[in-house]
Design a protein around this motif. Structure first.
Motif, mmCIF file in Angstrom:
data_model
loop_
_atom_site.group_PDB
_atom_site.id
_atom_site.type_symbol
_atom_site.label_atom_id
_atom_site.label_comp_id
_atom_site.label_asym_id
_atom_site.label_seq_id
_atom_site.Cartn_x
_atom_site.Cartn_y
_atom_site.Cartn_z
ATOM 1 N N PHE A 169 -1.352 7.479 7.146
ATOM 2 C CA PHE A 169 -0.472 6.220 7.696
ATOM 3 C C PHE A 169 0.523 6.117 6.926
ATOM 4 O O PHE A 169 0.604 6.297 5.538
ATOM 5 C CB PHE A 169 -1.446 4.767 7.674
ATOM 6 C CG PHE A 169 -0.514 3.681 8.204
ATOM 7 C CD1 PHE A 169 -0.398 3.619 9.362
ATOM 8 C CD2 PHE A 169 -0.234 2.860 7.101
ATOM 9 C CE1 PHE A 169 0.286 2.278 9.723
ATOM 10 C CE2 PHE A 169 0.484 1.543 7.394
ATOM 11 C CZ PHE A 169 0.630 1.265 8.964
ATOM 12 N N ALA A 170 1.532 5.482 7.373
ATOM 13 C CA ALA A 170 2.887 5.501 6.481
ATOM 14 C C ALA A 170 2.752 4.130 5.509
ATOM 15 O O ALA A 170 1.957 3.293 5.793
ATOM 16 C CB ALA A 170 4.029 5.026 7.193
ATOM 17 N N SER A 171 3.267 4.505 4.102
ATOM 18 C CA SER A 171 3.047 3.385 3.078
ATOM 19 C C SER A 171 4.009 2.024 3.620
ATOM 20 O O SER A 171 4.697 2.018 4.471
ATOM 21 C CB SER A 171 3.756 3.836 1.871
ATOM 22 O OG SER A 171 3.123 4.970 1.481
ATOM 23 N N TYR A 179 -5.817 6.512 7.533
ATOM 24 C CA TYR A 179 -5.370 7.324 8.771
ATOM 25 C C TYR A 179 -4.985 6.194 9.757
ATOM 26 O O TYR A 179 -3.952 6.735 10.572
ATOM 27 C CB TYR A 179 -6.399 8.086 9.141
ATOM 28 C CG TYR A 179 -6.864 9.049 7.907
ATOM 29 C CD1 TYR A 179 -5.845 10.066 7.293
ATOM 30 C CD2 TYR A 179 -8.123 8.742 7.184
ATOM 31 C CE1 TYR A 179 -6.382 10.921 6.284
ATOM 32 C CE2 TYR A 179 -8.294 9.435 6.131
ATOM 33 C CZ TYR A 179 -7.588 10.636 5.685
ATOM 34 O OH TYR A 179 -7.826 11.334 4.452
ATOM 35 N N PHE A 180 -5.482 5.201 9.800
ATOM 36 C CA PHE A 180 -5.165 4.487 11.233
ATOM 37 C C PHE A 180 -4.382 3.076 10.720
ATOM 38 O O PHE A 180 -4.183 2.332 11.865
ATOM 39 C CB PHE A 180 -6.300 4.093 11.948
ATOM 40 C CG PHE A 180 -7.589 3.196 11.458
ATOM 41 C CD1 PHE A 180 -7.283 2.176 10.994
ATOM 42 C CD2 PHE A 180 -8.753 4.001 11.185
ATOM 43 C CE1 PHE A 180 -8.663 1.461 10.561
ATOM 44 C CE2 PHE A 180 -9.601 3.403 10.821
ATOM 45 C CZ PHE A 180 -9.742 2.036 10.265
ATOM 46 N N SER A 227 -10.088 7.585 -3.018
ATOM 47 C CA SER A 227 -9.123 7.393 -1.934
ATOM 48 C C SER A 227 -8.212 8.609 -1.749
ATOM 49 O O SER A 227 -7.271 8.512 -1.057
ATOM 50 C CB SER A 227 -7.973 6.449 -2.351
ATOM 51 O OG SER A 227 -7.096 6.574 -3.214
ATOM 52 N N THR A 228 -8.602 9.839 -2.145
ATOM 53 C CA THR A 228 -7.921 10.940 -1.935
ATOM 54 C C THR A 228 -7.817 11.435 -0.653
ATOM 55 O O THR A 228 -8.750 11.040 0.186
ATOM 56 C CB THR A 228 -8.649 12.392 -2.729
ATOM 57 O OG1 THR A 228 -8.956 12.058 -4.055
ATOM 58 C CG2 THR A 228 -7.915 13.552 -2.416
ATOM 59 N N LEU A 229 -6.571 11.817 -0.156
ATOM 60 C CA LEU A 229 -6.547 11.947 1.283
ATOM 61 C C LEU A 229 -6.681 13.442 1.558
ATOM 62 O O LEU A 229 -6.675 14.051 0.850
ATOM 63 C CB LEU A 229 -5.096 11.777 1.729
ATOM 64 C CG LEU A 229 -4.761 10.167 2.240
ATOM 65 C CD1 LEU A 229 -4.822 9.236 1.117
ATOM 66 C CD2 LEU A 229 -3.279 10.172 3.111
ATOM 67 N N ALA A 230 -7.289 13.348 2.843
ATOM 68 C CA ALA A 230 -7.613 14.932 3.223
ATOM 69 C C ALA A 230 -6.401 15.159 3.949
ATOM 70 O O ALA A 230 -5.937 14.270 4.924
ATOM 71 C CB ALA A 230 -9.015 14.977 4.135
ATOM 72 N N GLU A 231 -6.050 16.283 4.124
ATOM 73 C CA GLU A 231 -5.057 17.047 4.791
ATOM 74 C C GLU A 231 -5.402 17.403 6.213
ATOM 75 O O GLU A 231 -4.752 17.543 7.232
ATOM 76 C CB GLU A 231 -4.246 18.406 4.156
ATOM 77 C CG GLU A 231 -3.552 17.668 2.894
ATOM 78 C CD GLU A 231 -2.885 18.790 2.218
ATOM 79 O OE1 GLU A 231 -2.405 19.919 3.025
ATOM 80 O OE2 GLU A 231 -2.229 18.684 0.940
ATOM 81 N N LYS A 232 -6.873 17.925 6.237
ATOM 82 C CA LYS A 232 -7.423 18.503 7.613
ATOM 83 C C LYS A 232 -8.814 17.765 7.607
ATOM 84 O O LYS A 232 -9.357 17.415 6.595
ATOM 85 C CB LYS A 232 -7.437 19.866 7.486
ATOM 86 C CG LYS A 232 -5.951 20.569 7.448
ATOM 87 C CD LYS A 232 -6.177 22.242 7.631
ATOM 88 C CE LYS A 232 -4.615 22.608 7.399
ATOM 89 N NZ LYS A 232 -4.402 23.768 8.179
ATOM 90 N N VAL A 276 0.914 -1.219 -0.071
ATOM 91 C CA VAL A 276 0.081 -0.057 -0.151
ATOM 92 C C VAL A 276 1.061 1.148 -0.066
ATOM 93 O O VAL A 276 1.837 1.317 0.929
ATOM 94 C CB VAL A 276 -0.906 0.134 1.259
ATOM 95 C CG1 VAL A 276 -1.882 1.321 1.510
ATOM 96 C CG2 VAL A 276 -1.674 -1.193 1.463
ATOM 97 N N GLU A 277 0.797 1.977 -0.949
ATOM 98 C CA GLU A 277 1.391 3.477 -0.926
ATOM 99 C C GLU A 277 0.320 4.438 -0.859
ATOM 100 O O GLU A 277 -0.563 4.663 -1.452
ATOM 101 C CB GLU A 277 2.027 3.639 -2.301
ATOM 102 C CG GLU A 277 3.073 2.656 -2.690
ATOM 103 C CD GLU A 277 4.255 2.623 -1.968
ATOM 104 O OE1 GLU A 277 4.622 3.873 -1.668
ATOM 105 O OE2 GLU A 277 5.155 1.684 -2.113
ATOM 106 N N ILE A 278 0.878 5.339 0.111
ATOM 107 C CA ILE A 278 -0.175 6.382 0.503
ATOM 108 C C ILE A 278 0.506 7.672 0.224
ATOM 109 O O ILE A 278 1.662 7.997 0.560
ATOM 110 C CB ILE A 278 -0.675 6.626 1.992
ATOM 111 C CG1 ILE A 278 -1.150 5.152 2.246
ATOM 112 C CG2 ILE A 278 -1.457 7.546 2.372
ATOM 113 C CD1 ILE A 278 -1.842 5.114 3.680
ATOM 114 N N ALA A 279 -0.051 8.617 -0.907
ATOM 115 C CA ALA A 279 0.316 9.822 -1.297
ATOM 116 C C ALA A 279 -0.840 10.690 -1.174
ATOM 117 O O ALA A 279 -1.659 10.822 -0.398
ATOM 118 C CB ALA A 279 1.195 9.714 -2.566
ATOM 119 N N ALA A 280 -0.973 11.233 -2.144
ATOM 120 C CA ALA A 280 -2.287 12.380 -2.356
ATOM 121 C C ALA A 280 -3.710 11.304 -2.748
ATOM 122 O O ALA A 280 -4.691 11.782 -2.350
ATOM 123 C CB ALA A 280 -2.024 12.987 -3.744
#
Length: 188
Positions: free
Chosen positions: A143-145, A167-168, A128-133, A112-116
């Protein structure tokens, strides 16, 4: 409308009918609450999945990609912070949170790679877009990739504001209560 009209037989009948309807509704809710929990029934009040009545169905084997599951998130620092921020409802899972309904999107051994956005084994995960806030402007830490450890799963919900493994992180498969089956739901 005169005072006599508001207090006449029709108004009394409407109030009586409303009281009866409210009493029957309260009794039905109490019945579901008392008998539903042991029977695996749960009421979903979060927008991550359709609102309404769901049932926990036992898994026939290990959880697999695509399975919609009920899970008790482990009592970790990120789950405790999410509970304190109001992301998770109160319940009987460790840490005092309610079970979550999420889709398994990766199992042990998958990368699993987590970026934008999230990619799994090099393929982008839709929605699966990540929210910054969060909604109150507080920072969210992704979460780290990495590779999902054996015996764990990575969870996701297509709902934009979902708090999930982005996130978790991955969670132990032992936290899975069973498959999530819709019984009587409403999707706005």
């Amino acid at each position: 409308m005169t005072a006599a009209t508001r207090t006449g037989p029709r108004a009394f009948a409407r109030r009586r009918q409303s009281a009866i309807t409210l009493s029957i509704s309260a009794a039905a809710i109490a019945l579901v609450a008392l008998t539903g929990f042991p029977g695996g029934y749960r009421i979903n009040l979060t927008p991550s999945e359709p609102l309404g009545l769901w049932r926990i169905v036992p898994l026939d084997g290990p959880a697999d990609v695509g399975d919609l599951v009920f899970i008790c998130p482990p009592d970790t620092a990120s789950i405790r912070e999410a509970r304190a921020r109001g992301y998770l409802r109160s319940g009987l899972c460790p840490g005092g949170v309610a079970p979550l309904i999420k889709t398994v999107v990766a199992v042990g051994g998958q990368r699993v790679e987590i970026a934008a956005e999230v990619t799994i084994d090099g393929r982008m995960l839709p929605t699966s877009t990540l929210a910054e806030k969060d909604g109150k402007g507080r920072p969210l830490t992704p979460f780290a990739s990495g590779v999902v450890p054996r015996g764990q799963v990575f969870l996701h919900s297509a709902f934009a504001g979902s708090f999930d493994s982005r996130y978790f992180g991955p969670v132990p498969t032992s936290s899975i209560l069973g498959l999530a089956q819709e019984v009587l739901t409403y999707a706005p």
